[in-house]
Motif scaffolding. Structure first.
Motif, short mmCIF file in Angstrom:
data_model
loop_
_atom_site.label_atom_id
_atom_site.label_comp_id
_atom_site.label_asym_id
_atom_site.label_seq_id
_atom_site.Cartn_x
_atom_site.Cartn_y
_atom_site.Cartn_z
N LEU A 222 0.91 -1.14 0.06
CA LEU A 222 0.28 -0.14 -0.27
C LEU A 222 0.50 1.26 0.03
O LEU A 222 1.44 1.78 1.15
N TRP A 223 1.02 1.74 -1.61
CA TRP A 223 1.62 3.22 -0.89
C TRP A 223 1.32 4.16 -1.09
O TRP A 223 1.82 5.14 -0.03
N GLY A 224 0.80 5.05 -2.33
CA GLY A 224 0.14 6.06 -2.04
C GLY A 224 -0.77 6.70 -1.51
O GLY A 224 -0.48 7.37 -0.30
N LEU A 225 -1.64 5.80 -0.39
CA LEU A 225 -2.29 5.71 0.28
C LEU A 225 -1.55 6.60 1.20
O LEU A 225 -1.65 6.50 2.37
N THR A 226 -0.37 5.25 1.86
CA THR A 226 -0.06 5.83 3.00
C THR A 226 0.74 7.10 3.43
O THR A 226 0.93 7.56 3.75
N PHE A 227 1.75 7.33 2.38
CA PHE A 227 2.22 8.66 1.69
C PHE A 227 1.41 9.47 1.72
O PHE A 227 1.28 11.09 2.88
N ALA A 228 -0.13 9.70 1.02
CA ALA A 228 -1.17 10.70 1.89
C ALA A 228 -1.68 11.13 2.47
O ALA A 228 -1.68 12.33 3.68
N ALA A 229 -1.49 10.24 4.18
CA ALA A 229 -1.96 9.77 5.40
C ALA A 229 -0.63 10.63 5.96
O ALA A 229 -0.48 11.43 7.47
N LEU A 230 0.57 11.27 5.77
CA LEU A 230 1.22 11.31 6.29
C LEU A 230 1.11 12.88 6.33
O LEU A 230 0.63 13.80 5.59
N PRO A 231 2.31 13.93 7.68
CA PRO A 231 1.96 14.82 7.57
C PRO A 231 3.07 16.13 6.51
O PRO A 231 4.03 16.72 6.81
N LEU A 232 2.06 15.90 5.21
CA LEU A 232 3.43 16.32 4.47
C LEU A 232 2.90 17.84 4.29
O LEU A 232 2.16 18.58 4.53
N ALA A 233 4.45 18.20 4.25
CA ALA A 233 4.67 19.99 4.21
C ALA A 233 6.08 19.82 3.86
O ALA A 233 6.95 18.96 3.11
N ALA A 234 6.12 21.32 3.21
CA ALA A 234 7.54 21.82 2.17
C ALA A 234 8.75 20.90 2.94
O ALA A 234 9.09 21.68 4.42
N GLY A 235 10.10 20.79 1.97
CA GLY A 235 10.67 20.06 2.91
C GLY A 235 10.90 18.43 3.86
O GLY A 235 12.17 18.28 4.13
N ALA A 236 9.56 18.39 4.04
CA ALA A 236 9.36 17.24 4.83
C ALA A 236 10.32 16.06 4.46
O ALA A 236 10.56 15.67 2.93
N GLU A 237 10.68 15.21 5.15
CA GLU A 237 11.25 13.57 4.79
C GLU A 237 11.18 12.55 6.21
O GLU A 237 11.21 12.84 6.86
N PHE A 238 10.25 11.51 5.57
CA PHE A 238 10.15 10.83 6.92
C PHE A 238 10.74 9.07 5.88
O PHE A 238 11.33 8.97 4.57
N SER A 239 10.77 8.22 6.94
CA SER A 239 11.31 7.60 6.76
C SER A 239 9.38 6.28 7.73
O SER A 239 9.84 6.62 9.03
N LEU A 240 9.71 5.66 7.04
CA LEU A 240 8.97 4.14 7.62
C LEU A 240 8.71 3.12 7.38
O LEU A 240 8.92 2.08 5.88
N PRO A 241 8.93 1.82 8.04
CA PRO A 241 8.92 0.76 8.59
C PRO A 241 8.06 0.25 7.40
O PRO A 241 6.70 -0.18 7.98
N ASN A 242 7.99 -1.02 6.75
CA ASN A 242 6.93 -1.70 6.18
C ASN A 242 7.36 -3.24 6.21
O ASN A 242 8.85 -4.21 6.03
#
Length: 235
Positions: free
Chosen positions: A143-163
């Motif tokens: 589950l890619w796109g919707l997982t990314f869509a649920a993150l607190p997206l903001a300018a310059g943000a970067e996330f790592s999420l275990p899967n």
């Protein structure tokens, strides 16, 4: 959409943001149709439905994503049940192919718990159990796109999420917000975040997520793309 990795140009990473768990309340219930394109030519269709439900007293999203090629040579239907607050996976049923007698047909049935994942892999030839222990929380690697869509997206943000993914095992989603864009959709132009995201930091895919709501608007990379459309066949 689901985890099909297509190469994209890796752009400069943004400023790392604090670790964050997906917030499922950002998602929006509904159905979407995507055209699958190769080098600008439509070759298939993808449908996505997000439905709010309750399962054993827990609020969940039931998400169904079905990708098919119009030549009939590929079909992948993933049905996810995830916690509505965090998108932590609870169940997955993934079916590849249409004919259970075909050598390429496969059915995966998984149940997730805090301790790990159990289930079965069934093919035309055999059925085998799946049992994997986890030492911490993971999100579903299909589950890619919707997982990314649920993150607190903001300018310059970067996330790592275990899967964890049934073919590849443990991995990590890398998500980098690299800019903003106006995306043309069947309903008109939509302001979006532009993300480079995927499981290989050297081969990230460009996603677009609507600002203000966790709505996936499509992605592109390596000559392949999925774009919002209105004419997917009934499933």
């Amino acid at each position: 959409m689901t985890g099909v990795i297509w190469a994209a140009v890796l752009l400069a990473a943004g400023t790392p943001a604090p670790a964050a768990v997906p917030d499922g309340s950002r998602l929006v219930a509904g159905e979407q149709c995507f055209a699958i394109e190769r080098e600008g030519q439509r070759i298939g269709d993808a449908t996505q439905s997000v439905v709010a439900q309750e399962l054993d007293g827990q609020l969940v999203w039931r998400i169904v994503i079905h990708q098919t090629l119009r030549n009939g040579r590929f079909s992948l239907r993933d049905e996810f049940v995830v916690a509505r607050d965090s998108l932590r996976p609870l169940m997955l049923t993934s079916v590849r192919g249409n004919d259970p007698a075909s050598p390429g047909w496969q059915r995966i049935e998984l149940r997730y718990s805090p301790e790990g994942v159990t289930g079965t892999r069934t093919t035309a030839q055999s059925s085998a159990p799946i049992a994997v222990a986890h030492d911490g929380p993971v999100w579903d690697g299909n589950l890619w796109g919707l997982t990314f869509a649920a993150l607190p997206l903001a300018a310059g943000a970067e996330f790592s999420l275990p899967n964890w993914q049934y073919d590849k095992g443990p991995g990590t989603f890398t998500v980098r917000v690299v800019g903003e864009a106006i995306i043309e959709t069947p309903a008109g132009p939509v302001a979006a975040w532009a993300l480079d995201a995927g499981t290989d930091p050297a081969q990230l895919v460009r996603y677009h997520i609507a600002k203000g709501a966790g709505i996936e608007l499509g992605y592109a990379g390596g000559g392949m793309a999925q774009r919002l459309a209105t004419d997917c066949p009934a499933r």
